[in-house]
Enzyme design. Structure first.
Site, PDB file in Angstrom:
ATOM      1  N   GLU A  99       0.827  -1.206   0.000  1.00 22.18           N
ATOM      2  CA  GLU A  99       0.000   0.000   0.000  1.00 22.18           C
ATOM      3  C   GLU A  99       0.856   1.250   0.000  1.00 22.18           C
ATOM      4  OE1 GLU A  99      -3.127  -2.181   3.012  1.00 22.18           O
ATOM      5  OE2 GLU A  99      -2.213  -0.282   3.555  1.00 22.18           O
ATOM      6  N   CYS A 113       3.196   8.228   1.555  1.00 27.12           N
ATOM      7  CA  CYS A 113       3.634   7.281   2.584  1.00 27.12           C
ATOM      8  C   CYS A 113       3.949   5.961   1.875  1.00 27.12           C
ATOM      9  CB  CYS A 113       2.518   7.099   3.607  1.00 27.12           C
ATOM     10  SG  CYS A 113       2.948   5.887   4.861  1.00 27.12           S
ATOM     11  N   CYS A 120       5.454  -7.641   7.426  1.00 29.41           N
ATOM     12  CA  CYS A 120       6.472  -7.186   8.374  1.00 29.41           C
ATOM     13  C   CYS A 120       6.735  -8.298   9.381  1.00 29.41           C
ATOM     14  CB  CYS A 120       6.014  -5.928   9.107  1.00 29.41           C
ATOM     15  SG  CYS A 120       7.297  -5.250  10.201  1.00 29.41           S
ATOM     16  N   CYS A 124       4.256  -6.292  15.805  1.00 28.87           N
ATOM     17  CA  CYS A 124       3.604  -5.371  16.754  1.00 28.87           C
ATOM     18  C   CYS A 124       2.110  -5.727  16.814  1.00 28.87           C
ATOM     19  CB  CYS A 124       3.804  -3.928  16.326  1.00 28.87           C
ATOM     20  SG  CYS A 124       5.558  -3.535  16.082  1.00 28.87           S
ATOM     21  N   CYS A 127      -0.827  -3.754  14.919  1.00 31.22           N
ATOM     22  CA  CYS A 127      -0.571  -3.316  13.537  1.00 31.22           C
ATOM     23  C   CYS A 127      -1.080  -4.361  12.543  1.00 31.22           C
ATOM     24  CB  CYS A 127       0.926  -3.092  13.357  1.00 31.22           C
ATOM     25  SG  CYS A 127       1.406  -2.793  11.648  1.00 31.22           S
ATOM     26  N   CYS A 344      -1.994   1.253   8.638  1.00 27.82           N
ATOM     27  CA  CYS A 344      -0.911   0.526   7.998  1.00 27.82           C
ATOM     28  C   CYS A 344      -1.338  -0.920   7.725  1.00 27.82           C
ATOM     29  CB  CYS A 344       0.250   0.601   8.980  1.00 27.82           C
ATOM     30  SG  CYS A 344       1.655  -0.385   8.641  1.00 27.82           S
TER      31      CYS A 344
HETATM   32  N1  SAH Z   1       7.687  -0.198  10.808  1.00 24.17           N
HETATM   33  C1  SAH Z   1       7.838   1.184  11.072  1.00 24.17           C
HETATM   34  C2  SAH Z   1       7.086   2.070  10.116  1.00 24.17           C
HETATM   35  C3  SAH Z   1       5.725   1.648   9.674  1.00 24.17           C
HETATM   36  S1  SAH Z   1       4.441   1.723  10.881  1.00 24.17           S
HETATM   37  C4  SAH Z   1       7.458   1.489  12.500  1.00 24.17           C
HETATM   38  O1  SAH Z   1       6.863   0.646  13.140  1.00 24.17           O
HETATM   39  O2  SAH Z   1       7.803   2.572  12.959  1.00 24.17           O
HETATM   40  C5  SAH Z   1       4.184   3.481  11.055  1.00 24.17           C
HETATM   41  C6  SAH Z   1       3.600   3.879  12.410  1.00 24.17           C
HETATM   42  O3  SAH Z   1       2.231   3.436  12.503  1.00 24.17           O
HETATM   43  C7  SAH Z   1       4.323   3.255  13.608  1.00 24.17           C
HETATM   44  O4  SAH Z   1       4.529   4.198  14.620  1.00 24.17           O
HETATM   45  C8  SAH Z   1       3.343   2.199  14.050  1.00 24.17           C
HETATM   46  O5  SAH Z   1       3.543   1.847  15.393  1.00 24.17           O
HETATM   47  C9  SAH Z   1       2.033   2.867  13.774  1.00 24.17           C
HETATM   48  N2  SAH Z   1       0.875   1.975  13.695  1.00 24.17           N
HETATM   49  C10 SAH Z   1       0.843   0.721  13.219  1.00 24.17           C
HETATM   50  N3  SAH Z   1      -0.410   0.215  13.318  1.00 24.17           N
HETATM   51  C11 SAH Z   1      -1.166   1.168  13.874  1.00 24.17           C
HETATM   52  C12 SAH Z   1      -2.534   1.247  14.233  1.00 24.17           C
HETATM   53  N4  SAH Z   1      -3.355   0.213  14.047  1.00 24.17           N
HETATM   54  N5  SAH Z   1      -2.982   2.396  14.792  1.00 24.17           N
HETATM   55  C13 SAH Z   1      -2.142   3.447  14.971  1.00 24.17           C
HETATM   56  N6  SAH Z   1      -0.848   3.429  14.659  1.00 24.17           N
HETATM   57  C14 SAH Z   1      -0.349   2.301  14.111  1.00 24.17           C
HETATM   58 FE1  SF4 Z   2       6.100  -3.687  11.377  1.00 22.64          FE
HETATM   59 FE2  SF4 Z   2       3.725  -2.664  11.893  1.00 22.64          FE
HETATM   60 FE3  SF4 Z   2       5.497  -2.980  13.860  1.00 22.64          FE
HETATM   61 FE4  SF4 Z   2       5.921  -1.088  12.005  1.00 22.64          FE
HETATM   62  S1  SF4 Z   2       4.226  -1.172  13.470  1.00 22.64           S
HETATM   63  S2  SF4 Z   2       7.391  -2.594  12.794  1.00 22.64           S
HETATM   64  S3  SF4 Z   2       5.037  -2.122  10.193  1.00 22.64           S
HETATM   65  S4  SF4 Z   2       4.543  -4.632  12.677  1.00 22.64           S
END
Ligand code: SAH
Ligand code: SF4
Length: 374
Positions: A99, A113, A120, A124, A127, A344
């Protein structure tokens, strides 16, 4: 259009300028043809070999036979109802989907973006991308092509791409070399020429890569996804914290600030009752006090695989107030793209497996998790 029938041909967007030069020389065309080709790719941003009108037909034919002009196929575009956010779902030759998001702000700021991986590996819990698991790294060309797709869409309406955030699917520092190659390509003054200060890269906190990044001599902005201020709480949300605990992470960030003189951004996704209490804000304030930084707080985008809910406005405001008492500037990021599965990985999750009982346009309110900087 990418030629999905020929996934094995090298992608021109993966070639450095020097490599394009060697390619052109190997076919015995004059060296200046490589500069012309470069301009067609990154200045005019054409999507077809036929459009490269200053190149001899023989060269265009050779390019069409032996290379491919990009590898991303647009499978879906979703516009937010306010028209300010557009999300592109792009298919790779091996059928992975990534995306890319375009965000329009007041004035001339237009931000893309970009994704750096399909899926990934960091897991997390909140996410959508993390919930999918890891498929593969994107090549530098596949990262850059996303910016070209957004830039073309903007230019078609008389606007220009001004900013880039590497905050889409994937962990940029888990695909370090290709991410850095892409950054150098995007900022090349003879190409797309995006200013380094208009690019931000976000990491979940891979300590060795942060230390490496500090030495790159770039003006690119760095964001760190923090989300919790104790190891116990952070490890529950971000499994990578067990490998790189907070003390190591903060050491690396302090060294980064000392080496570069640059402010870092911390991202904090606010989850109701999980990491949004005044006590947790105090813990964060104490952790960051005196560090040259900024905190972006973003209410959670709910995802299918995680039961948490976004913090309400009162709790968000209280959290920010506490940080301000510590002298830490904090911004609540706007809710963007409420109706475009803006989180994301969420659009891909919808395309691959529509969640039961959740029709398009009925997504729960979601905030844009891509804090912009600059
Ligand atoms: N992998 C990198 C960049 C991509 S995620 C990282 O984790 O920093 C970009 C941002 O979106 C990160 O701060 C992540 O923690 C946040 N994010 C991911 N899923 C989310 C969600 N469901 N709601 C809000 N923020 C989210
Ligand atoms: Fe990966 Fe999502 Fe964690 Fe960013 S927030 S490191 S994209 S799992």
């Amino acid at each position: 259009m990418p030629d999905s029938a020929a996934p094995d041909r090298p992608n021109l967007y993966d070639f450095s300028r020097e490599e394009l030069g060697s390619l052109i020389a190997s076919w015995e065309f004059e060296p200046y043809r490589a500069s012309q080709l470069w301009e067609w790719l990154y200045v005019h941003k054409v999507a077809q070999f036929d459009a490269m009108s200053s190149l001899p037909v023989a060269l265009r034919d050779q390019l069409a036979v032996d290379t491919r002009l990009g590898s991303l196929e647009l499978v879906q575009t979703v516009h937010s109802s306010d028209g300010e956010t557009r999300k592109f779902a792009l298919r790779l030759p091996d059928d992975q989907i990534v995306e890319t998001v375009l965000m329009r702000y007041e004035g001339v700021r237009r931000t893309a973006c970009l994704s750096t991986q399909a899926g990934c590996a960091m897991g997390c819990v909140f996410c959508a991308t993390g919930q999918m698991g890891f498929a593969r790294d994107l090549s530098a060309g596949e990262i850059v092509e996303q910016a070209l797709i957004v830039a073309r869409a903007l230019e078609a309406q008389g606007e220009r791409l001004s900013n880039i955030v590497l905050m889409g699917m994937g962990e940029p520092f888990h695909n370090y070399d290709n991410t850095l190659k892409a950054i150098r390509r995007l900022t090349d003054p003879d190409g797309l020429s995006i200013g380094q200060r208009r690019i931000a890269v976000s990491t979940v906190g891979l300590v060795p890569a942060i230390r490496r990044f500090a030495k790159e001599g770039l003006q690119v902005r760095l964001a760190i996804s923090l989300h919790a201020a104790t190891d116990e709480e952070r490890s529950a949300l971000l499994p990578v914290n067990r490998r790189y605990p907070l003390a190591d992470l903060l050491d690396a960030v302090r060294d980064y600030v000392a080496q570069t003189g640059r402010r870092v951004t911390f991202e904090w996704t606010l989850i109701e009752g999980e990491n949004d209490t005044p006590e947790q804000a105090h813990a964060l304030g104490a952790l960051l006090k005196g560090l040259l930084c900024h905190v972006n707080v973003i209410p959670l985008n709910p995802t299918a695989g995680y039961p948490g809910a976004p913090s309400g406005p009162g709790r968000v405001a209280r959290f920010v107030e506490v940080l301000e008492d510590y002298g830490i500037p904090a911004t609540v990021r706007m809710r963007r793209g409420i109706d475009v599965s803006a989180g994301c990985g969420q659009l891909k999750a919808d395309i691959v497996k529509p969640p039961p009982g959740r029709a398009k346009g009925q997504e729960s309110p979601s905030s844009q998790p891509y804090p912009s900087s600059g």
